[in-house]
Design an enzyme around this catalytic site. Structure first.
Site, short mmCIF file in Angstrom:
data_model
loop_
_atom_site.label_atom_id
_atom_site.label_comp_id
_atom_site.label_asym_id
_atom_site.label_seq_id
_atom_site.Cartn_x
_atom_site.Cartn_y
_atom_site.Cartn_z
CG ASP A 1 -21.98 -8.80 29.93
OD1 ASP A 1 -21.08 -9.36 30.59
OD2 ASP A 1 -23.09 -9.34 29.69
CB CYS B 1 -21.22 -11.99 28.32
SG CYS B 1 -21.65 -13.48 27.39
CB THR C 1 -23.39 -17.89 29.29
OG1 THR C 1 -23.85 -17.00 28.26
CG2 THR C 1 -24.40 -17.93 30.43
CG HIS D 1 -10.27 -28.74 13.50
ND1 HIS D 1 -11.02 -29.89 13.55
CD2 HIS D 1 -9.00 -29.12 13.78
CE1 HIS D 1 -10.23 -30.93 13.84
NE2 HIS D 1 -9.00 -30.47 13.99
CG HIS E 1 -8.96 -28.33 9.11
ND1 HIS E 1 -10.10 -28.91 9.62
CD2 HIS E 1 -7.93 -29.09 9.52
CE1 HIS E 1 -9.77 -30.00 10.30
NE2 HIS E 1 -8.46 -30.13 10.26
#
Ligand code: RB5
Length: 143
Positions: free
Chosen positions: A8, A65, A67, A98, A134
């Site tokens: 963004d 973005c 965060t 993982h 996993h």
């Protein structure tokens, strides 16, 4: 490897730097926007990138973005997508080993260019461990 990338407005500047870095690697990159600093909704780009990965049009996706949080929440709503929010090198490696994450999200307001590039490098070059425990857990994610 085919990579789709999106951001963004808050991730746009870091995305341009990551794009420049990706162009130095042996990968095929497609930028799905945004293309400016004009305010927009992270959701739209997360869905574009996540859908491309989900449909097999790309092997991996990268979303940026402010965060990385909104991008990860939105991308993980697309079937088959395992998006990981990463701001450190240990997590970049661990989420490939993982979780077999196929989308990487980062926050342009949180990390700098050099760390972001290192994260991308580690994330792209670490293979899923394929250990039974996993794989079993990833299978549960897919259900
Ligand atoms: C935009 O202001 C910001 O909310 C967005 O980039 C992101 O951080 C959301 O999770």
């Amino acid at each position: 490897m085919k990579i789709v990338i999106g951001s963004d407005h808050a991730g746009y500047e870091l995305k341009t730097k990551i794009l420049t870095y990706l162009n130095t690697l042996n990968v095929e990159v497609s930028d799905l926007g945004t293309n400016s600093l004009t305010s927009c909704d992270y959701n739209d780009f997360a869905v574009e990138v996540a859908t491309a990965v989900s449909q097999g049009k790309a092997d991996r996706g990268i979303l940026i973005c402010g965060t990385g949080i909104g991008m990860s929440i939105q991308a993980n709503k697309v079937s088959g997508v395992r998006a990981a929010l990463v701001h450190d090198l240990f997590s970049a490696k661990a989420t490939r080993l993982h979780n077999n994450s196929n989308v990487l999200t980062m926050g342009g307001r949180i990390i700098g260019e050099d760390l972001a590039k290192e994260i991308v490098h580690v994330w792209l070059h670490t293979e899923f461990s394929n250990e039974e425990r996993h794989q079993r857990r990833v299978n549960k994610l897919e259900k």
